[in-house]
Enzyme design. Structure first.
Site, PDB file in Angstrom:
ATOM      1  N   ASP A   1       0.873  -1.168   0.000  1.00  0.00           N
ATOM      2  CA  ASP A   1       0.000   0.000   0.000  1.00  0.00           C
ATOM      3  C   ASP A   1       0.917   1.226   0.000  1.00  0.00           C
ATOM      4  O   ASP A   1       2.101   1.121   0.331  1.00  0.00           O
ATOM      5  CB  ASP A   1      -0.879  -0.035   1.256  1.00  0.00           C
ATOM      6  CG  ASP A   1      -1.691   1.228   1.436  1.00  0.00           C
ATOM      7  OD1 ASP A   1      -2.292   1.689   0.449  1.00  0.00           O
ATOM      8  OD2 ASP A   1      -1.724   1.759   2.562  1.00  0.00           O
TER       9      ASP A   1
ATOM     10  N   ASP B   1      -0.334   5.008   0.860  1.00  0.00           N
ATOM     11  CA  ASP B   1      -0.679   5.996   1.888  1.00  0.00           C
ATOM     12  C   ASP B   1      -0.564   5.404   3.284  1.00  0.00           C
ATOM     13  O   ASP B   1      -1.125   4.348   3.577  1.00  0.00           O
ATOM     14  CB  ASP B   1      -2.106   6.503   1.669  1.00  0.00           C
ATOM     15  CG  ASP B   1      -2.250   7.250   0.347  1.00  0.00           C
ATOM     16  OD1 ASP B   1      -1.299   7.929  -0.048  1.00  0.00           O
ATOM     17  OD2 ASP B   1      -3.325   7.153  -0.271  1.00  0.00           O
TER      18      ASP B   1
END
Length: 233
Positions: free
Chosen positions: A22, A24
């Site tokens: 991922d 963020d």
């Protein structure tokens, strides 16, 4: 039981043949869309919607649609944001990605964020842009916001799971790992062979509870990986 799951996850990590991150609050310290919203003057409202989405209390498609409709970003605003906001990388992430590259382990960025905000992150980490799965904004001729590409798997709930499954269908990955901080990352396991929760920037308790292995820093991942001798690939 949790201890056994953690040991299995660590073993898969040491022998990984593909890693999906991922972006963020995992690869980067912040939430890219929240930062863009702050730049546009609507940061707090957007951050609250993001938090609900990351906690799993609203569908990702609903969250994305609501945020972008509220922001109504223009092409020129996006360009201005990119020029004034370089990526803020998580401590140790560059060293971790370099270690994976040294071991010839493919790395992908799989995110519900905006592709052109993620591309500079990929460039800094020497990750090919073709290994970035993110959302694409659409604009009218003069740059007004025209929506987003709804065919992108990452624009929908279960999108990260769909990306991981497509990678496993296309390539002979046997030990694919998803690493992230949020509920949308966790739901990618399975088909990911294991999931590693990351709390170095934001600790989401439901994700910590459900993660086979949960870490608070990139150093933990680096040290565990170094326990495995480099193998020819």
């Amino acid at each position: 039981m949790k201890s056994k799951m953690s040991e299995v996850a660590k073993q898969i990590w040491r022998e990984a043949d593909c890693v999906c991150f991922d972006v963020d609050s995992t690869v980067c310290t912040d939430e890219g869309m929240d930062e863009f919203a702050s730049y546009l003057g609507c940061g707090e409202k957007i951050a609250e919607i993001t938090r609900k989405g990351m906690a799993g209390s609203t569908s990702f498609r609903e969250s994305l649609l609501t945020r972008l409709n509220m922001m109504q970003p223009t092409r020129s605003q996006l360009e201005g944001f990119l020029a004034s906001h370089p990526p803020r990388l998580t401590s140790g992430i560059k060293e971790l990605i370099n270690l994976l590259h040294e071991r010839k382990i493919p790395v992908y960025l799989v995110t519900g964020g905006i592709d052109v905000i993620v591309h500079p992150v990929a460039d800094l980490l020497n990750i090919p842009r073709s290994h970035v799965f993110a959302n694409r904004l659409k604009f009218y001729l003069h740059g007004e916001y025209a929506g987003f590409d709804e065919t992108a798997p990452t624009s929908n709930s279960g999108g990260k799971r769909a990306v991981v499954q497509s990678l496993k269908d296309r390539f002979p990955y046997q030990r694919l790992i998803m690493i992230g901080d949020g509920a949308t990352d966790l739901e990618a396991h399975p088909p990911a062979d294991t999931f590693i929760g990351f709390g170095g920037n934001v600790l989401r308790e439901p994700v910590r509870q459900k993660s086979p292995w949960f870490v608070m820093s990139c150093d933990e991942l680096i040290e565990e990986m170094k326990n495995e001798p480099i193998k020819e690939r």
